[in-house]
Design an enzyme around this catalytic site. Sequence first.
Site, short mmCIF file in Angstrom:
data_model
loop_
_atom_site.label_atom_id
_atom_site.label_comp_id
_atom_site.label_asym_id
_atom_site.label_seq_id
_atom_site.Cartn_x
_atom_site.Cartn_y
_atom_site.Cartn_z
CB SER A 1 -0.95 -0.03 1.19
OG SER A 1 -1.98 0.93 1.06
CG HIS B 1 -5.46 -2.48 0.11
ND1 HIS B 1 -4.82 -1.97 -1.01
CD2 HIS B 1 -4.91 -1.84 1.17
CE1 HIS B 1 -3.95 -1.05 -0.63
NE2 HIS B 1 -3.97 -0.96 0.69
CG ASP C 1 -6.64 -3.07 -3.59
OD1 ASP C 1 -7.32 -2.24 -2.97
OD2 ASP C 1 -5.43 -3.26 -3.39
#
Length: 448
Positions: free
Chosen positions: A260, A390, A357
């Site tokens: 991320s 994610h 995601d």
Amino acid sequence: MPLPFLLPAPVLFLIAAAVGAMFTLNALRPARKFWPLVGAGFFASWLTGELAAHHLFWQAVATTLFVWAGGLDGWPGWVALFIVTLSWVGLVRIVIDARKARDVTEAALCEGLGTEYRSVIPEEIGAHVDEHFSLRQRLFPLPVLDGRVEVVRNVIFSRAGGVNLRLDVYRPRGNTKPRPTVLFVHGGAWVIGSKDDQGKPLAYRLAAHGWVVVSANYRLSPRFTFPDHLIDVKSAIRWIREHGKEHGADPSFLVITGGSAGGHLAALAALTPNDPRYQPGFEDVDTRVQACVPFYGVYDFTDRRGIWRGTLLRTILEKSVMKKQLDEDRTAFEAASPMSLTRKDAPPFFVVHGDRDSLVPVQEARLFVELLRAESRAPVLYAELPGAQHAFEVFPSERTGHALAAVERFLAYQWAQHQTSPPAPLHSVERGDGRLLSPLHGVERGWG
């Protein structure tokens, strides 16, 4: 048999079935655009998607108890049973998608490195590259531990802005010689998170197999402003160059990875080697890395293709991270975007992203890979994992096991190439300002 509640068992069964089905449906189609639901939807999707087998088990247990308690004594119970069946079908699909990660990542490796890439990996570092998490670890995913690994915690590697920055070193227990090294950068939207929150499955896996992994903190927004975060990542690289040998690291071979915001910083560090703007006070330290593996990273601060619509990313960047408006200073946002910094001499990349995601759209990874491949002379691998949310690799799940095994094979290949390639003289490497870098700190070689 009636349950000791106000509502009859069939109705309770229906409510429980509906809740479980909502979790399953959200894992299959997570909320992406309506931002008030994105946060809660992400956590629900993340927990269900990576622990689908656990959800399947508990839903089966709950269904058995409801049936035993009279849950089918009325029409709501039969509706509930139908909903539960559909939920199970969805969960099975999620499990199947997770297993696809093995073939998807292997295809990425073969495409990027060649079908015979495994033959290059020496037995010393490649003996365990296909190892999966143990059954116990998959059944009880937290905490992530491995007796083959020892951890040196909370080493202060820098002091900046009045903050002591600390790192942890994961290394093979009883190691006596320098090992190839990985720097992990945590995520958290540049505003939260720490070295203690993420990267555990990767760190323990690699350290158990003969690597040294360094997981480092960096200063967080909104108290601090970009590029403070990147400067701290470069400071961690400096520490590895100068002190890594004391902890079993080989400072001549360093890979950077992160997830991320950490994926963004890892990619940015890999694409800005020796740039003095991000190395104040240590401009002469060689901050090149030999490879980069960003997970579900943010690669563009300018939203050049309109990918962010419906997300909070621009607000976070403008208010907390950059503390300026994109429309007022686009140049600053470009300088913080890996997409804008692709270069011919970039190190090898292995970009990993999930197609479900809901926080960083997968289109961002696709575009970054496209732009990097058009420019870089090194391999640029891309694995788009079916069903992955994610932060998927926080859990030692089925999907995580296959993905990290592939990452380890990629790293082992790069390590093998490093071992057989001649050292790259440091005096031939240009700094970010165009001047040549001088040899320093005993760093013997780099990617080149």
